[in-house]
Scaffold this active site. Structure first.
Site, PDB file in Angstrom:
ATOM      1  N   TYR A 169       0.830  -1.205   0.000  1.00 36.74           N
ATOM      2  CA  TYR A 169       0.000   0.000   0.000  1.00 36.74           C
ATOM      3  C   TYR A 169       0.860   1.248   0.000  1.00 36.74           C
ATOM      4  O   TYR A 169       2.085   1.176   0.196  1.00 36.74           O
ATOM      5  CB  TYR A 169      -0.943  -0.001   1.212  1.00 36.74           C
ATOM      6  CG  TYR A 169      -0.286   0.344   2.542  1.00 36.74           C
ATOM      7  CD1 TYR A 169       0.531  -0.567   3.197  1.00 36.74           C
ATOM      8  CD2 TYR A 169      -0.481   1.589   3.143  1.00 36.74           C
ATOM      9  CE1 TYR A 169       1.136  -0.252   4.404  1.00 36.74           C
ATOM     10  CE2 TYR A 169       0.116   1.916   4.357  1.00 36.74           C
ATOM     11  CZ  TYR A 169       0.921   0.984   4.980  1.00 36.74           C
ATOM     12  OH  TYR A 169       1.523   1.291   6.178  1.00 36.74           O
ATOM     13  N   GLU A 172      11.917   2.366  14.312  1.00 39.07           N
ATOM     14  CA  GLU A 172      11.004   3.415  13.855  1.00 39.07           C
ATOM     15  C   GLU A 172       9.714   3.301  14.653  1.00 39.07           C
ATOM     16  O   GLU A 172       9.549   2.383  15.469  1.00 39.07           O
ATOM     17  CB  GLU A 172      10.727   3.278  12.353  1.00 39.07           C
ATOM     18  CG  GLU A 172      10.059   1.961  12.001  1.00 39.07           C
ATOM     19  CD  GLU A 172       9.860   1.735  10.504  1.00 39.07           C
ATOM     20  OE1 GLU A 172       9.683   2.721   9.771  1.00 39.07           O
ATOM     21  OE2 GLU A 172       9.860   0.561  10.092  1.00 39.07           O
ATOM     22  N   LEU A 186      11.068   1.250   7.152  1.00 38.20           N
ATOM     23  CA  LEU A 186      10.476   1.772   5.928  1.00 38.20           C
ATOM     24  C   LEU A 186      11.171   3.091   5.603  1.00 38.20           C
ATOM     25  O   LEU A 186      11.314   3.944   6.487  1.00 38.20           O
ATOM     26  CB  LEU A 186       8.974   2.013   6.116  1.00 38.20           C
ATOM     27  CG  LEU A 186       8.312   2.500   4.824  1.00 38.20           C
ATOM     28  CD1 LEU A 186       8.092   1.330   3.875  1.00 38.20           C
ATOM     29  CD2 LEU A 186       6.998   3.187   5.106  1.00 38.20           C
TER      30      LEU A 186
HETATM   31  N1  PDD Z   1       2.776   5.205   7.478  1.00 37.23           N
HETATM   32  N2  PDD Z   1       7.408   3.847   9.028  1.00 37.23           N
HETATM   33  C1  PDD Z   1       6.271   3.131   8.994  1.00 37.23           C
HETATM   34  C2  PDD Z   1       6.252   1.783   9.629  1.00 37.23           C
HETATM   35  C3  PDD Z   1       5.131   3.649   8.344  1.00 37.23           C
HETATM   36  O1  PDD Z   1       3.998   2.932   8.294  1.00 37.23           O
HETATM   37  C4  PDD Z   1       5.196   4.947   7.764  1.00 37.23           C
HETATM   38  C5  PDD Z   1       4.034   5.551   7.042  1.00 37.23           C
HETATM   39  C6  PDD Z   1       6.406   5.652   7.840  1.00 37.23           C
HETATM   40  C7  PDD Z   1       6.573   7.016   7.226  1.00 37.23           C
HETATM   41  O2  PDD Z   1       6.543   6.959   5.812  1.00 37.23           O
HETATM   42  P1  PDD Z   1       6.031   8.194   4.942  1.00 37.23           P
HETATM   43  O3  PDD Z   1       6.840   9.365   5.339  1.00 37.23           O
HETATM   44  O4  PDD Z   1       6.301   7.754   3.541  1.00 37.23           O
HETATM   45  O5  PDD Z   1       4.555   8.387   5.217  1.00 37.23           O
HETATM   46  C8  PDD Z   1       7.488   5.065   8.472  1.00 37.23           C
HETATM   47  C9  PDD Z   1       1.621   5.558   6.697  1.00 37.23           C
HETATM   48  C10 PDD Z   1       1.362   7.018   6.640  1.00 37.23           C
HETATM   49  C11 PDD Z   1       0.442   4.745   7.190  1.00 37.23           C
HETATM   50  O6  PDD Z   1       0.659   3.567   7.427  1.00 37.23           O
HETATM   51  O7  PDD Z   1      -0.656   5.265   7.295  1.00 37.23           O
END
Ligand code: PDD
Length: 287
Positions: A33, A180, A205
């Site tokens: 996703y 994280e 991630l």
């Molecule tokens: N989450 N680490 C994890 C485990 C995440 O699920 C997310 C993002 C991030 C940050 O990634 P980004 O900057 O690309 O949003 C880091 C999304 C927003 C979610 O699961 O809703």
């Protein structure tokens, strides 16, 4: 007004949308996703999200259901149909529908679902005070770089945070280093003013917000190190914050109930937050 979703080829009312009970996403969490922010009607850093999506699909050997050109069209249409100006778009691709069997099906067509939602206005009190995080052991698999829909440890971790009255849970590896958050990347600023976040390998991630903030820090001439930091180092840091598409840059002012420094959002964090807001405006202005 009912929300409109795109579900494998059709735009339909979200409350009437259905997927097969034999979708491998439902049976095995066999899918990926993305969450992309929408700022003033503009898809924020769309190209970076689509690159990460292509990588996730490739790593799991799932075929893209359509070209990027058509996908971009679908994303825009879902945003328009839902009249989202500020919010986010969620897209999910699963390996397809097939009789339940762990091995890949011989024939299956990847299934795409897209939804869009408006953003709730940020609570100014929350921003002024910063967020509390708790620490939890990282129970996830060894390929956290893939944005898989298999999120059970993340779900359990976020729930623990909620029950502790915290905003996020920072996951900690077997050596005591923070990987994280459950849905965000983790950062500290050392008392010497160095911005630190973990290297993007298979352990985390590689957040798109993370990449943008690294770029902002470099352009502002700030000192930055990409390395693991321990929970102990985070607790004695000068500042801490987290980044994600939905939280942007959110100051972290408490870890496991103890204040980070003097317990208020730090100056580097707030400077980066302003820089990120300007980045979003620049993109929306088409600059
Ligand atoms: N989450 N680490 C994890 C485990 C995440 O699920 C997310 C993002 C991030 C940050 O990634 P980004 O900057 O690309 O949003 C880091 C999304 C927003 C979610 O699961 O809703």
């Amino acid at each position: 007004m009912s929300r409109i979703a795109y579900v494998s080829g059709r735009y339909c009312r979200q409350d009437e949308a259905v997927v097969s009970i034999e979708d491998r996403g439902y049976q095995f969490a066999d899918g990926v996703y993305e969450v992309i922010a929408v700022h003033r009607g503009h898809l924020v850093d769309e190209a970076l999200h689509l690159l990460r999506l292509a990588r996730s699909l490739h790593e799991l050997r799932i075929a893209a259901p359509m070209s990027d050109r058509v996908l971009r069209h679908v994303l825009r249409r879902v945003i328009r149909l839902n009249k989202v100006r500020n919010g986010s778009v969620y897209l999910q691709i699963t390996r397809g529908v097939a009789p339940r069997n762990h091995a890949f099906p011989l024939v299956a067509f990847p299934q795409l679902v897209v939804t869009a939602q408006r953003a709730k206005p940020a609570d100014p009190k929350f921003l002024a005070e910063g967020a509390a995080v708790i620490s939890i052991p990282d129970l996830r698999w060894a390929r956290r770089d893939i944005k898989s829909i298999s999120l059970l440890p993340n779900v359990l971790g976020k729930q623990l945070a909620r029950e502790a009255g915290a905003y996020e849970a920072w996951q900690v590896d077997a050596d005591g280093f923070v990987t994280e958050g459950t849905s965000s990347n983790a950062w500290i600023v050392t008392s010497g003013g160095v911005i630190v976040t973990r290297k993007a390998d298979h352990d985390i991630l590689n957040g798109i917000t993370r990449l943008v903030v690294i770029d902002l820090a470099a352009k502002a001439g700030l000192r930055f190190e990409e390395r693991a930091f321990s929970l102990a180092e985070a607790k004695t840091a000068g500042e801490a914050f987290l980044t994600s598409t939905s939280s942007l840059i959110t100051p972290v002012t408490r870890i496991d109930g103890a204040k980070v420094a003097d317990g208020v959002p730090g100056p580097v964090t707030m400077m980066l937050r302003r820089g990120l807001a300007e980045h979003l405006d620049r993109l929306a202005d088409g600059a």
